[in-house]
Design a protein around this motif. Structure first.
Motif, short mmCIF file in Angstrom:
data_model
loop_
_atom_site.label_atom_id
_atom_site.label_comp_id
_atom_site.label_asym_id
_atom_site.label_seq_id
_atom_site.Cartn_x
_atom_site.Cartn_y
_atom_site.Cartn_z
N TYR A 104 -3.57 74.35 87.31
CA TYR A 104 -3.37 73.15 88.13
C TYR A 104 -3.22 73.62 89.58
O TYR A 104 -2.69 74.70 89.84
N ILE A 110 2.84 70.58 84.82
CA ILE A 110 2.75 69.32 84.09
C ILE A 110 3.16 69.60 82.65
O ILE A 110 2.66 70.55 82.02
N ASN A 111 4.07 68.80 82.14
CA ASN A 111 4.58 68.99 80.78
C ASN A 111 5.04 70.44 80.56
O ASN A 111 4.82 71.01 79.50
C1 LIG Z 1 1.74 65.36 79.15
O1 LIG Z 1 2.34 64.93 77.94
C2 LIG Z 1 2.15 63.55 77.67
C3 LIG Z 1 2.96 63.20 76.43
O2 LIG Z 1 2.65 64.06 75.38
C4 LIG Z 1 0.65 63.28 77.49
O3 LIG Z 1 0.40 61.94 77.24
C5 LIG Z 1 -0.09 63.73 78.75
O4 LIG Z 1 -1.50 63.60 78.56
C6 LIG Z 1 0.23 65.18 79.10
N1 LIG Z 1 -0.37 65.51 80.38
C7 LIG Z 1 -1.28 66.50 80.52
C8 LIG Z 1 -1.85 66.69 81.88
O5 LIG Z 1 -1.59 67.24 79.61
#
Ligand SMILES: *[C@@H]1O[C@H](CO)[C@@H](O)[C@H](O)[C@H]1NC(C)=O
Ligand SMILES: *[C@@H]1O[C@H](CO)[C@@H](O)[C@H](O)[C@H]1NC(C)=O
Ligand SMILES: *[C@@H]1O[C@H](CO)[C@@H](O)[C@H](O)[C@H]1NC(C)=O
Ligand SMILES: *[C@@H]1O[C@H](CO)[C@@H](O)[C@H](O)[C@H]1NC(C)=O
Ligand SMILES: *[C@@H]1O[C@H](CO)[C@@H](O)[C@H](O)[C@H]1NC(C)=O
Ligand SMILES: *[C@@H]1O[C@H](CO)[C@@H](O)[C@H](O)[C@H]1NC(C)=O
Length: 353
Positions: A104, A110-111
């Motif tokens: 990124y 992210i997450n």
């Molecule tokens: C982050 O996690 C959420 C929930 O699991 C998901 O919907 C989302 O797509 C994820 N974001 C990325 C960039 O992977």
């Protein structure tokens, strides 16, 4: 000439009611058994006290003799771990990357992680002692986001592997692979990247090492895992206090007398200290505390310029000499077999006075 046939079947789990994340697709190159009919004991764990003793004599001035160099057949993708099962079989875990991960921008997290998932396949590749390919199996489904097969261990019955997302602080699945059939069985799901696993055969604990081997997560197999794909929760992680190298492939040694019968593994790894300085090393590590109880630098590189401890490592003793097996290069790999010269000059202290 080789016989090539393809089998495809979904892995069936022997643990009831687990939705398996594993899928097996084997390409057979030689019509011979994958593993000896009677599975031999693991080399590292059956030579524990001798390995510990010989390791204790290593130092910075140890002379390493290249005793064998075996070019292995075919694309090896990114080899991550190796176990020798008997004298004529090498099992190599590897990751094939069909869509690369992308960082990124701007150090964004992210997450909890820093890059896209990418995609690929987790492999286990079987070679004979001459480097001829016997079989190449993919263990994961097309499109699976966990496809990084890390450092492996062998306990005399199963090969243990963690198949993970190829990014830090993500997820991984602990699997065991039957060396006779290459069939993977899902054991449990972990909410972290795990890049390798070691099985303490005496206590039946499994130590998994996360991204860069910074933390160890221990599963005591007396504790029932959560049903897949739920994540199993673990007691606190053990922080790895050593930043000397990041361990990539480890083998269970045992509970050596010299270390007060504490669970001990042997690990190899690398660290990039700057764009131009990479170091390699091997260590004996206390499995409960992650404290290295002995460690030595390894400076050899492959003919392609990669530190030999980059990824796969196995160990044994032959004629009283400590012998390491390394397979550092990606795609076009060579197995480097080194022995520590027992009559290496003894060095007092650090070499800088
Ligand atoms: C982050 O996690 C959420 C929930 O699991 C998901 O919907 C989302 O797509 C994820 N974001 C990325 C960039 O992977
Ligand atoms: C099985 O593996 C072979 C060799 O890599 C590949 O050509 C084939 O498409 C795979 N089959 C499936 C169903 O993935
Ligand atoms: C990265 O951060 C800089 C400075 O904050 C900003 O100007 C730029 O648009 C950002 N780029 C991306 C891809 O987010
Ligand atoms: C891992 O990700 C979680 C969120 O998914 C976050 O709370 C945690 O701080 C992250 N850990 C590290 C070491 O980055
Ligand atoms: C290691 O584990 C500790 C304790 O759970 C946690 O605070 C830390 O963020 C973890 N670090 C990494 C790099 O995983
Ligand atoms: C494979 O690696 C060897 C050295 O280990 C090198 O001599 C050879 O040129 C390489 N072949 C290819 C196709 O890259």
């Amino acid at each position: 000439m080789h016989l090539s046939s393809r089998l495809l079947f979904a892995a069936t789990s022997t643990i009831a009611c687990i939705a398996s994340a594993a899928a097996l697709n084997i390409t057979i190159e030689q019509n011979v058994p994958f593993a000896p009919a009677k599975l031999p004991a693991p080399y590292a764990a059956s030579q524990c006290d001798e390995i510990v003793e010989l390791f204790g004599r290593l130092g910075r001035t140890t002379v390493w003799n290249l005793v064998e160099k075996v070019h292995v057949e075919g694309d090896t993708f990114e080899p991550e771990g190796i176990v020798r099962i008997g004298d004529d079989r090498y099992f190599v875990s590897a990751g094939e990357y069909t869509t690369p991960t992308v960082k990124y921008g701007n150090n964004t997290i992210i997450n909890g992680t820093d890059r896209t998932a990418g995609s690929g396949f987790a492999h286990i590749i079987v070679f004979d002692g001459k480097g001829k390919r016997i079989a190449d199996a993919t263990l994961t489904e097309r499109g699976a986001i966990e496809y990084h097969n890390g450092g492996i261990d062998y306990d005399g019955e199963f090969i243990w592997a963690t198949i993970a997302q190829y990014r830090p602080n993500a997820t991984a699945t602990l699997m065991r692979i039957d060396p006779r059939t290459l069939e993977p069985t899902v054991i449990l799901h972990v909410a972290d990247h795990e890049g390798g696993v070691v099985h303490d055969m005496r206590t039946n604990k499994f130590v998994m090492l996360n991204w860069g081997s910074r933390n160890a997560t221990t599963w005591n197999s007396h504790h029932k895992p959560a049903p897949y794909p739920s994540f199993t929760t673990f007691p606190d992680k053990t922080r790895n206090p050593s930043y000397y190298v990041d361990y990539q492939d480890c083998k269970f040694l045992g509970h050596p007398k010299a270390f007060n019968y504490r669970g001990t593994m042997i690990c190899s790894g690398v660290a990039s200290l700057s764009p131009t300085v990479a170091i390699g090393g091997v260590a004996l590590v206390d499995m409960d505390t992650m404290i290295p109880v002995a460690e030595v630098p390894i400076t050899m590189t492959s003919d392609l310029g990669v530190p030999v401890t980059q990824n796969p490592m196995d160990v044994t003793i032959v004629d009283g000499r400590l012998r390491f097996y390394f397979m550092p290069d990606q795609h076009n790999s060579t197995l480097y077999v080194y022995e520590a010269e027992p009559n290496s000059p003894f060095e007092y202290g650090g070499g800088v006075h």
